[in-house]
Scaffold this motif. Structure first.
Motif, short mmCIF file in Angstrom:
data_model
loop_
_atom_site.label_atom_id
_atom_site.label_comp_id
_atom_site.label_asym_id
_atom_site.label_seq_id
_atom_site.Cartn_x
_atom_site.Cartn_y
_atom_site.Cartn_z
N ARG A 22 0.83 -1.21 0.00
CA ARG A 22 0.00 0.00 0.00
C ARG A 22 0.87 1.26 0.00
NH1 ARG A 22 -3.35 -3.52 3.09
NH2 ARG A 22 -2.25 -2.99 5.02
N GLY A 23 1.98 1.21 0.73
CA GLY A 23 2.91 2.33 0.72
C GLY A 23 3.55 2.53 -0.64
N PHE A 24 3.85 1.43 -1.34
CA PHE A 24 4.42 1.54 -2.68
C PHE A 24 3.42 2.23 -3.61
CE2 PHE A 24 5.76 0.19 -6.86
CZ PHE A 24 7.15 0.23 -6.78
N ALA A 25 2.14 1.87 -3.50
CA ALA A 25 1.12 2.51 -4.33
C ALA A 25 1.04 4.00 -4.04
CB ALA A 25 -0.24 1.84 -4.10
N ALA A 26 1.11 4.37 -2.76
CA ALA A 26 1.09 5.79 -2.41
C ALA A 26 2.29 6.50 -3.00
CB ALA A 26 1.06 5.95 -0.89
N GLY A 27 3.44 5.82 -3.01
CA GLY A 27 4.64 6.40 -3.59
C GLY A 27 4.55 6.58 -5.09
N LEU A 28 3.84 5.69 -5.76
CA LEU A 28 3.59 5.88 -7.19
C LEU A 28 2.82 7.17 -7.45
CD1 LEU A 28 2.56 2.24 -8.19
CD2 LEU A 28 4.53 3.49 -9.12
N ALA A 29 1.84 7.43 -6.59
CA ALA A 29 0.98 8.60 -6.79
C ALA A 29 1.68 9.91 -6.44
CB ALA A 29 -0.29 8.45 -5.95
N ASP A 30 2.52 9.89 -5.40
CA ASP A 30 3.10 11.17 -4.97
C ASP A 30 4.52 11.38 -5.47
OD1 ASP A 30 4.82 9.72 -3.26
OD2 ASP A 30 3.58 10.05 -1.48
N GLY A 31 5.05 10.44 -6.24
CA GLY A 31 6.36 10.65 -6.86
C GLY A 31 7.53 10.12 -6.07
N ARG A 32 7.30 9.56 -4.89
CA ARG A 32 8.43 9.01 -4.11
C ARG A 32 9.03 7.78 -4.78
NH1 ARG A 32 6.44 7.02 0.78
NH2 ARG A 32 4.33 7.30 0.02
N VAL A 33 8.23 7.08 -5.60
CA VAL A 33 8.72 5.94 -6.37
C VAL A 33 9.12 6.44 -7.75
CG1 VAL A 33 8.09 3.74 -7.43
CG2 VAL A 33 7.32 4.27 -5.11
N SER A 34 10.36 6.18 -8.15
CA SER A 34 10.84 6.65 -9.46
C SER A 34 10.33 5.75 -10.57
CB SER A 34 12.38 6.64 -9.47
OG SER A 34 12.86 5.29 -9.48
N ASP A 35 10.45 6.22 -11.81
CA ASP A 35 10.06 5.40 -12.95
C ASP A 35 10.87 4.10 -13.00
OD1 ASP A 35 8.15 7.18 -13.79
OD2 ASP A 35 9.34 8.02 -15.43
N ALA A 36 12.15 4.19 -12.69
CA ALA A 36 12.99 2.99 -12.70
C ALA A 36 12.50 1.99 -11.67
CB ALA A 36 14.45 3.37 -12.44
N GLN A 37 12.13 2.47 -10.50
CA GLN A 37 11.62 1.57 -9.46
C GLN A 37 10.26 1.00 -9.84
OE1 GLN A 37 12.00 4.46 -6.32
NE2 GLN A 37 13.73 3.37 -5.39
N ALA A 38 9.42 1.81 -10.44
CA ALA A 38 8.11 1.32 -10.89
C ALA A 38 8.28 0.23 -11.94
CB ALA A 38 7.28 2.47 -11.44
N GLY A 39 9.22 0.42 -12.87
CA GLY A 39 9.46 -0.58 -13.90
C GLY A 39 10.01 -1.87 -13.32
N ALA A 40 10.93 -1.76 -12.35
CA ALA A 40 11.49 -2.95 -11.71
C ALA A 40 10.41 -3.70 -10.94
CB ALA A 40 12.63 -2.55 -10.78
N PHE A 41 9.54 -2.97 -10.25
CA PHE A 41 8.42 -3.59 -9.52
C PHE A 41 7.50 -4.33 -10.49
CE2 PHE A 41 3.98 -3.36 -8.21
CZ PHE A 41 4.02 -3.97 -6.96
N ALA A 42 7.14 -3.68 -11.61
CA ALA A 42 6.24 -4.30 -12.58
C ALA A 42 6.84 -5.58 -13.15
CB ALA A 42 5.92 -3.31 -13.71
N MET A 43 8.15 -5.56 -13.44
CA MET A 43 8.80 -6.75 -13.98
C MET A 43 8.83 -7.87 -12.94
SD MET A 43 10.00 -8.12 -16.66
CE MET A 43 10.32 -6.73 -17.75
N ALA A 44 9.12 -7.55 -11.70
CA ALA A 44 9.16 -8.57 -10.65
C ALA A 44 7.77 -9.16 -10.44
CB ALA A 44 9.69 -7.97 -9.36
N ALA A 45 6.74 -8.30 -10.45
CA ALA A 45 5.37 -8.79 -10.28
C ALA A 45 4.96 -9.66 -11.46
CB ALA A 45 4.42 -7.61 -10.13
N CYS A 46 5.41 -9.29 -12.65
CA CYS A 46 5.08 -10.06 -13.85
C CYS A 46 5.74 -11.44 -13.80
CB CYS A 46 5.54 -9.28 -15.09
SG CYS A 46 4.95 -9.95 -16.66
N LEU A 47 6.97 -11.50 -13.33
CA LEU A 47 7.72 -12.76 -13.33
C LEU A 47 7.32 -13.68 -12.17
CD1 LEU A 47 11.29 -11.45 -14.21
CD2 LEU A 47 9.74 -12.73 -15.70
N TYR A 48 7.06 -13.12 -11.01
CA TYR A 48 6.87 -13.93 -9.80
C TYR A 48 5.47 -13.86 -9.21
CZ TYR A 48 11.93 -13.82 -10.20
OH TYR A 48 13.20 -13.91 -10.67
#
Length: 433
Positions: A22-48
């Motif tokens: 839930r904190g990661f989602a909040a970070g996506l919205a407010d900019g605390r999560v970078s594009d690089a981190q969002a992409g890495a998260f999406a790839m990890a979620a896709c693979l695992y």
């Protein structure tokens, strides 16, 4: 929440806890999560994968990243979602039919992208209609009419918008968990209490295989339920267009025919099945046969049509649309039959190819900024199993000019196979749960 820790846990096969997601989602919205981190998260979620609990947590986090509506209305607040196909304007019939029975349907919908048409584009083919309304107007139309079909504001699930943009450029769009969280975060932000999901399968669907469609349907139902929203799903056929038309104004014409009482069509039957499942789920009917009969009555006696017309007027459309819809809808200047090249039966229909033919006519978009011509598309599309003689029309092309019509004729001929009699698919493949 540290984004690096969430990503590292996923990569190692350890599921982050709900608070972290839930904190990661909040970070996506407010900019605390970078594009690089969002992409890495999406790839990890896709693979695992995220697992059911993780998907629920991400869904709720993305829902809560923006506005979450609540309603104080004298009836159940319900909604429907389709995973997309061709010739599928069910929402435009179902929402007013449910409203006529005392339900409230605040439907936050989407626009077409790729081969699949968008509900908002279809509705905005009606002159004057604008689906981008503010929350005050959305609430007013929903409360007065019983249904409103509108576009999402930037304040609805902004974390999803951010993550989807990253998924689109990192080849992670097809993750079941991320698809589920994306769909449900927006639907749940609408403040609904019950949801019916129309998961399409076949040549015109995003999920071409029954296994993939079943996996998505199960995940959607389980996660919606885990997030506190009653849900059910129907897996329905998209091996051919649901309605015999593709294109925005042309599909509105099919909607109006059903709203005027034409019930013996695949479009009407799927609409009634989805609506019946939702009425039972919301406690508004004891069984689905009774629910179907009540919904069918709203089509037969004009109550659903009256609600649709009021919604159209509330969104800026003509106040006399119910009586004069044929006059109001735009028509393309060029109409051309697509002749069959052989004798036989309609053996196969490539729904994606038909959808892309409409896009190339100008009736859809490949990128979000593309303009749409609401008048173009295909009508009178044949159905699987139809008997065909050489020269018979497979469809009618509606085009802006002769050159576009010529190209569409070739595309439609290539998309429809004439051959031996096929095994005809059932309209409804499966019901979950």
């Amino acid at each position: 929440m540290e984004a690096r820790t969430v990503i590292a846990d996923l990569r190692a096969g350890r599921m982050p806890d709900g608070d972290a997601l839930r904190g990661f989602a909040a970070g996506l919205a407010d900019g605390r999560v970078s594009d690089a981190q969002a992409g890495a998260f999406a790839m990890a979620a896709c693979l695992y994968g995220l697992g059911e609990a993780g998907c629920v947590a991400l869904t709720l986090g993305m829902r809560d990243s923006g506005d979450v509506l609540s309603w104080d209305l004298p009836g159940p607040v319900v909604d429907k979602h389709s995973t997309g196909g061709v010739g599928d304007p069910v929402s435009l019939i179902l929402a007013p039919a449910l409203a006529a029975l005392g339900c409230y349907v605040p439907m936050i919908s989407g626009r077409g992208l790729g081969h699949s048409g968008g509900t908002l584009d279809k509705l905005e083919a009606i002159p004057g209609v604008g689906c981008a309304v503010d929350e005050t107007r959305f609430r007013a139309i929903t409360g007065d009419v019983g249904c409103a079909i509108v576009s999402a504001t930037g304040r609805i699930a902004p974390a999803d918008k951010r993550l989807y943009a990253v998924r689109d450029v990192t080849a992670t769009v097809d993750s079941i968990d991320l698809i589920t969280a994306s769909i449900l975060s927006k639907k749940l932000a609408g403040g609904i209490g019950a949801l019916v999901l129309d998961v399409k399968v076949g040549s015109g669907a995003f999920m071409a295989s029954p296994k993939a469609a079943r996996e998505l349907a199960r995940r959607l139902v389980d996660v919606a339920t885990g997030a506190g929203c009653a849900a059910t799903a129907l897996i329905t056929d998209m091996n051919q267009p649901l309605a015999p038309a593709l294109g925005n104004a042309l599909e509105i014409r099919e909607v109006m025919r059903v709203l005027e009482g034409a019930q013996d069509t695949p479009l009407a039957r799927i609409t009634l099945a989805l609506g019946a499942a939702l009425l039972v789920l919301a406690g508004q009917a004891d069984d689905e046969d009774a629910a179907k009969a009540r919904l069918a009555a709203t089509l037969a006696d004009g109550r659903a049509l009256e609600r649709f017309a009021r919604m159209v007027a509330g969104l800026g459309g003509p106040v006399d649309f119910a009586a004069r819809w044929r006059d109001h809808l735009p028509a393309a200047p060029v109409q051309r039959a697509v002749p069959a090249a052989d004798n036989g039966y309609v053996a196969d229909i490539d729904g994606v190819a038909l959808g892309m033919a409409v896009v190339r006519l100008g009736g859809g978009r490949l990128v979000e900024t593309d303009a749409i011509n609401p008048a173009v598309g295909l009508s009178n599309v044949v159905r699987l199993g139809d008997t065909i003689r050489k020269g018979d029309p497979l469809a009618i092309v509606h085009a802006a000019d002769d050159a576009a019509a010529d190209r569409a004729v070739v595309s439609v001929q290539a998309a429809i196979t004439i051959g031996a009699m096929p095994t005809l698919p059932s309209l409804i493949h499966e019901r979950l749960p």
